[in-house]
Design a protein around this motif. Sequence first.
Motif, short mmCIF file in Angstrom:
data_model
loop_
_atom_site.label_atom_id
_atom_site.label_comp_id
_atom_site.label_asym_id
_atom_site.label_seq_id
_atom_site.Cartn_x
_atom_site.Cartn_y
_atom_site.Cartn_z
N GLU A 59 1.09 -1.82 -4.42
CA GLU A 59 0.72 -2.15 -3.04
C GLU A 59 1.25 -1.08 -2.07
O GLU A 59 0.53 -0.65 -1.16
CB GLU A 59 1.29 -3.52 -2.66
CG GLU A 59 0.81 -4.02 -1.32
CD GLU A 59 1.76 -5.05 -0.72
OE1 GLU A 59 2.77 -5.39 -1.35
OE2 GLU A 59 1.48 -5.49 0.40
N VAL A 62 -0.98 2.02 -2.33
CA VAL A 62 -2.26 1.85 -1.63
C VAL A 62 -2.02 1.95 -0.12
O VAL A 62 -2.80 2.55 0.62
CB VAL A 62 -2.93 0.50 -1.98
CG1 VAL A 62 -4.23 0.32 -1.21
CG2 VAL A 62 -3.20 0.40 -3.47
N ASP A 115 -8.57 2.81 -4.33
CA ASP A 115 -8.58 1.53 -3.61
C ASP A 115 -8.52 1.76 -2.11
O ASP A 115 -9.24 1.12 -1.34
CB ASP A 115 -7.39 0.65 -4.04
CG ASP A 115 -7.70 -0.12 -5.31
OD1 ASP A 115 -8.83 0.02 -5.81
OD2 ASP A 115 -6.81 -0.84 -5.80
N GLY A 119 -11.40 0.93 0.98
CA GLY A 119 -11.21 0.06 2.14
C GLY A 119 -10.09 -0.96 2.02
O GLY A 119 -9.84 -1.71 2.94
N TRP A 120 -9.38 -0.99 0.90
CA TRP A 120 -8.26 -1.90 0.80
C TRP A 120 -7.12 -1.39 1.68
O TRP A 120 -6.67 -0.26 1.50
CB TRP A 120 -7.78 -2.00 -0.65
CG TRP A 120 -8.40 -3.12 -1.41
CD1 TRP A 120 -7.84 -4.34 -1.62
CD2 TRP A 120 -9.67 -3.15 -2.06
NE1 TRP A 120 -8.71 -5.12 -2.36
CE2 TRP A 120 -9.83 -4.43 -2.64
CE3 TRP A 120 -10.72 -2.23 -2.19
CZ2 TRP A 120 -10.96 -4.81 -3.36
CZ3 TRP A 120 -11.85 -2.61 -2.90
CH2 TRP A 120 -11.95 -3.87 -3.47
N ASP A 121 -6.70 -2.18 2.64
CA ASP A 121 -5.65 -1.75 3.54
C ASP A 121 -4.57 -2.83 3.67
O ASP A 121 -4.69 -3.72 4.50
CB ASP A 121 -6.24 -1.43 4.92
CG ASP A 121 -5.19 -0.99 5.92
OD1 ASP A 121 -4.01 -0.89 5.52
OD2 ASP A 121 -5.53 -0.75 7.08
N PRO A 122 -3.52 -2.76 2.86
CA PRO A 122 -2.49 -3.79 2.92
C PRO A 122 -1.65 -3.74 4.20
O PRO A 122 -0.86 -4.63 4.45
CB PRO A 122 -1.63 -3.53 1.68
CG PRO A 122 -1.95 -2.16 1.25
CD PRO A 122 -3.28 -1.79 1.80
N THR A 123 -1.81 -2.69 5.02
CA THR A 123 -0.96 -2.56 6.19
C THR A 123 -1.57 -3.17 7.44
O THR A 123 -0.91 -3.24 8.48
CB THR A 123 -0.70 -1.07 6.51
OG1 THR A 123 -1.91 -0.49 7.00
CG2 THR A 123 -0.23 -0.31 5.30
N GLY A 124 -2.82 -3.60 7.39
CA GLY A 124 -3.46 -4.14 8.59
C GLY A 124 -3.65 -3.12 9.68
O GLY A 124 -3.43 -3.39 10.86
N GLY A 125 -4.02 -1.90 9.33
CA GLY A 125 -4.38 -0.89 10.33
C GLY A 125 -3.24 -0.01 10.83
O GLY A 125 -3.32 0.54 11.93
N LYS A 147 4.97 -4.44 9.01
CA LYS A 147 5.24 -4.95 7.68
C LYS A 147 6.15 -4.02 6.90
O LYS A 147 6.11 -2.81 7.12
CB LYS A 147 3.89 -5.05 6.97
CG LYS A 147 3.90 -5.79 5.69
CD LYS A 147 2.48 -5.87 5.16
CE LYS A 147 2.54 -6.47 3.78
NZ LYS A 147 1.23 -6.56 3.18
N ILE A 149 7.00 -2.73 3.09
CA ILE A 149 6.63 -2.77 1.67
C ILE A 149 7.57 -1.83 0.94
O ILE A 149 7.58 -0.63 1.23
CB ILE A 149 5.16 -2.32 1.44
CG1 ILE A 149 4.19 -3.12 2.31
CG2 ILE A 149 4.79 -2.46 -0.03
CD1 ILE A 149 2.76 -2.62 2.25
#
Lengths: 156, 463
Positions: A59, A62, A115, A119-125, A147, A149
């Motif tokens: 995560e 990514v 990923d 378009g997978w973005d675990p950071t919310g922009g 966040k 990580i």
Amino acid sequence: MRKAVKILLILGIVSCILYEIYQILLNKNSYATSNATTQSDLQLIARAINGEARGESYEGQVAVGAVILNRVKDPNFPNTISGVIYQPGAFTAVSDGQINEPIAENSTVMKAARDALNGWDPTGGCVYYFNPNTATSDWIWSKTIVKTIGKHHFCK
Amino acid sequence: MGKIKEKIYDWKERLKDRHMLTLVVSFIAIIVIMGVFIYKKQNEYRQVMENQYNMAFFELVDYVQNVENFLAKSLISTTPEHGAETLTNVWREANLASSYLAQLPISTNELANTSKFLNQVSEYSYSLSRKNIYNEPLTQEDLDNLKQLHDYSVELENTLNQLSSDMAEGRISWGELTKKGRIAFATQVSNISQDSFKNIEENFQEYAGLIYDGAFSEHITTEEKVGLTGEYVSEEQAKQVAIDLIGEEKTKQIDSNGLIENGEIAVYDFYCKSDNDNQNVVHISISQKGGHVVLMNTDRNVEVETISYEDANKKGIEFLEKHGFPNMKETYYLKQDGIITINYAYKQNNIIMYPDLVKLKIALDNGEILGMETTGYLNSHHERDKITPAINIEDAKKTLNNDLEILSEGLAVIPTEWRTEILCYEFKGKVGDTEFLVYINAENGREENILVIIDTPNGILTM
């Protein structure tokens, strides 16, 4: 007394030389051997992730890729992937050359880069991240942390 | 051996007599330390240079790719407005490409032909775009020239991609590239002089200018996220949504990471472990508003591919239906390392809504859903009213290029750069061996967009 000074001096010189030899050896990496077929942008992002977040969770890797892509879309940053990555002073892995480390075609960082591109973005922009233990500027703390990580704080 | 030792001792004793030994030793130490410093500084500078070369190179690759892409589009564009727009893009991209080419550490005479090619493309497309603006149609000769330029650009792109791969895997570095580049660019130049457009089909396959994302997936951050409906949910409720998504039986342990408020969408974050060791952690984000799945992702190695694209697609649609996304239609897909990423768009009355996008990552060994991404859907999904075209399909067809052999047709809603949506007729067609998607505005018959379809063994992609 004099003898001690002499020994210290010699020890110092020897350790300097050993350190340099170590550095030179470190730069000679073993080369990856897999086939090359994918696009340069993907490889570039994967290498940036490798340099910046090698020890992080999937995560976290990514997320670093997503930050690069968020910057491409953000008007405050260059409009291309290579422009963002090679922007002077933007990423430590670029400044110290870790980005040039070869990676294998099927490595995890390649998957993470893919990923992120998909378009997978675990950071919310988010467009920034930093390691609170090594961050040198106070300015970065003024950003809103979205966040955490692994070792990185991601912020806007 | 013994003599040398004696001599050194003798020298040392003599220095000692005059208190010189400390001086000499510290002198040597200073030289060594300075040497180390200079070496380090020099390394740093080399790194900075290398980074600049890299940046210039990757910029060049991107711009050449764009040149090639816009040239392909200009070949089949029929309306002067869109044609002019495409050619202006070619002009700009070629200009930028040649300026980055100039920054590479390769002597100018080696690159003269490549540079000339880019400048010619740039000037030629500029003059054609003027022609288009004044409503003069392009002649057959113009089109032939464009086609030829396009073929050269494909060649150039292939060469650059090969160099890029070589660099990424450490086979060559910039120091060597000055040599290797000479050879690669030289063959490039000789290719240009040969007639190289026999196998355009092959070239389209080879060049890996893949958009990993499908054409209309760029997330438009709308002010209002119209697809994010429903009441606020508690953390417990969100957790239940996450568990349902993974499946009760596979959820060994689920940890909460709390509410993440400052992202694009406020979400509850969860980490789910499906087995007892620490492998395969699944990260899930559930929106605070409405309890929608925003993101799910994990990674694992897939050794053997046992299920086909069709089976994976079926599993994907079943999964979407089960978790509240009915009427989804597959659009693009990409397969890599045993994992397939499929884009699904919402379908309303047989009209494909490209803005309402959900992506799934499916493992090809057992069909397990490894990832899900719904931002596009949450940003724009709603039931559209008033979706009847103003012009009929026959009129729309009249605006198409005569060479385009139509394979299929339909209606679709596509997003624009200005955060609006337009209803279009979508025509899939063929010119020669290359397939295109052409979008004709269903209100006024304008050509809105043209996409090139690249059908590779690893997926169907568009440019």
